[in-house]
Motif scaffolding. Structure first.
Motif, PDB file in Angstrom:
ATOM      1  N   LYS A  86       0.935   4.711  -2.083  1.00  0.00           N
ATOM      2  CA  LYS A  86      -0.184   4.019  -2.597  1.00  0.00           C
ATOM      3  C   LYS A  86      -0.286   2.440  -1.768  1.00  0.00           C
ATOM      4  O   LYS A  86      -1.435   2.024  -1.976  1.00  0.00           O
ATOM      5  N   THR A  87       0.621   2.310  -1.115  1.00  0.00           N
ATOM      6  CA  THR A  87       0.868   0.731  -0.383  1.00  0.00           C
ATOM      7  C   THR A  87       1.481   0.836   0.816  1.00  0.00           C
ATOM      8  O   THR A  87       2.388   2.081   0.817  1.00  0.00           O
ATOM      9  N   ILE A  88       1.209   0.151   1.820  1.00  0.00           N
ATOM     10  CA  ILE A  88       2.014   0.137   3.047  1.00  0.00           C
ATOM     11  C   ILE A  88       3.714  -0.250   2.867  1.00  0.00           C
ATOM     12  O   ILE A  88       4.402   0.016   3.478  1.00  0.00           O
ATOM     13  N   ARG A  89       3.721  -0.745   1.568  1.00  0.00           N
ATOM     14  CA  ARG A  89       5.191  -1.300   1.139  1.00  0.00           C
ATOM     15  C   ARG A  89       6.031  -0.018   0.953  1.00  0.00           C
ATOM     16  O   ARG A  89       7.248  -0.198   0.929  1.00  0.00           O
ATOM     17  N   GLN A  90       5.385   1.250   0.674  1.00  0.00           N
ATOM     18  CA  GLN A  90       6.077   2.567   0.413  1.00  0.00           C
ATOM     19  C   GLN A  90       6.404   3.047   1.578  1.00  0.00           C
ATOM     20  O   GLN A  90       7.055   4.207   1.749  1.00  0.00           O
ATOM     21  N   TRP A 144      -2.209   6.845   1.024  1.00  0.00           N
ATOM     22  CA  TRP A 144      -1.628   8.068   1.567  1.00  0.00           C
ATOM     23  C   TRP A 144      -1.585   7.962   2.852  1.00  0.00           C
ATOM     24  O   TRP A 144      -2.152   8.777   3.596  1.00  0.00           O
ATOM     25  N   TYR A 145      -0.715   6.974   3.518  1.00  0.00           N
ATOM     26  CA  TYR A 145      -0.626   6.931   4.958  1.00  0.00           C
ATOM     27  C   TYR A 145      -0.284   7.876   5.764  1.00  0.00           C
ATOM     28  O   TYR A 145      -0.990   8.346   6.523  1.00  0.00           O
ATOM     29  N   SER A 146       0.874   8.419   5.381  1.00  0.00           N
ATOM     30  CA  SER A 146       1.376   9.806   6.284  1.00  0.00           C
ATOM     31  C   SER A 146       0.463  10.792   6.116  1.00  0.00           C
ATOM     32  O   SER A 146       0.196  11.224   7.233  1.00  0.00           O
TER      33      SER A 146
END
Length: 234
Positions: A86-90, A144-146
């Protein structure tokens, strides 16, 4: 109607529904999957996805059925390792590498092995299941970065291949396609807040994809298509 269809990644979900759809229409259906055969209604080849030589041998056996339409349905959105960020922090590099392996490297290996067949088969159609969230232009929500990164890379892979094949086979049509939100294990955790009517059964999605395949022309080669056949932005 397609006389012979090859479904790669056809052991469950949309891929399995495509196999059922074309078999019911009387087509010769070949399936390559890590899943064991769920009956012998069609030609089934089990791929452990471990050894390149095994995959090549299985694919060559499947191509003896001379498919005129090929679907590649491999893909992972979430697994026991991680849910979509949900965030780049993850963000986790290992998760990204895992998604790139499943969503890009595995299809790329099959496309590499299919290259000669695609170049020499008149009017061949190849549809690679992608996702609208892989469109950079359409991205207005983030997250949903990856998964987004891997699907954007998949779209580039298909575009690249379409250009190379077109130099040797002008009649080939090679596309990536967004199948729409389908009631499968992939979408299960994200179905609760969907607008009414958006979620489709696997059988309904297979019917829509078969309709897209039937109308696919070489002019669309390299495009990212929506489930209705319209062109989506990259």
């Amino acid at each position: 109607m397609s006389a012979s269809v090859l479904v790669i990644g056809g052991g469950s979900g949309i891929g399995l529904a495509l196999a059922h759809h074309y078999y019911a229409l009387g087509a010769t259906v070949s399936v390559i999957s890590r899943q064991p055969a769920a009956g012998q209604q069609w030609y089934w080849y089990q791929d452990e996805l471990q050894q390149h030589a095994i995959t090549e041998q299985l694919l060559q056996q499947a191509l003896q059925q001379q498919p005129d339409t090929i679907f590649i349905c491999n893909g992972v959105l979430h697994d026991a390792q991680a849910a979509p960020e949900k965030t780049i922090r993850q963000f986790d590099t290992e998760v990204l590498l895992s998604r790139v392996t499943s969503n890009v490297a595995v299809p790329a290996r099959y496309l590499q092995l299919l290259f000669n067949y695609l170049c020499k088969t008149p009017n061949i159609k190849l549809l690679v299941l992608s996702a609208k969230v892989g469109s950079i232009t359409d991205n207005a929500l983030g997250g949903w970065y990856s998964y987004r990164i891997s699907k954007a890379a998949l779209n580039m892979l298909v575009k690249n291949l379409s250009i190379e094949v077109s130099r040797l086979n002008k009649s080939a049509a090679i596309v990536s396609v967004h199948p729409g939100t389908t009631d499968t294990a992939l979408s299960m955790p994200f179905q609760a807040n969907l607008p009414q009517g958006q979620l489709q059964s696997a059988a309904s999605t297979a019917l829509r994809l078969a309709h897209v395949a039937a109308g696919l022309q070489p002019a669309a080669s390299g495009c990212l298509l929506n489930w209705d056949g319209s062109i989506l932005p990259y």
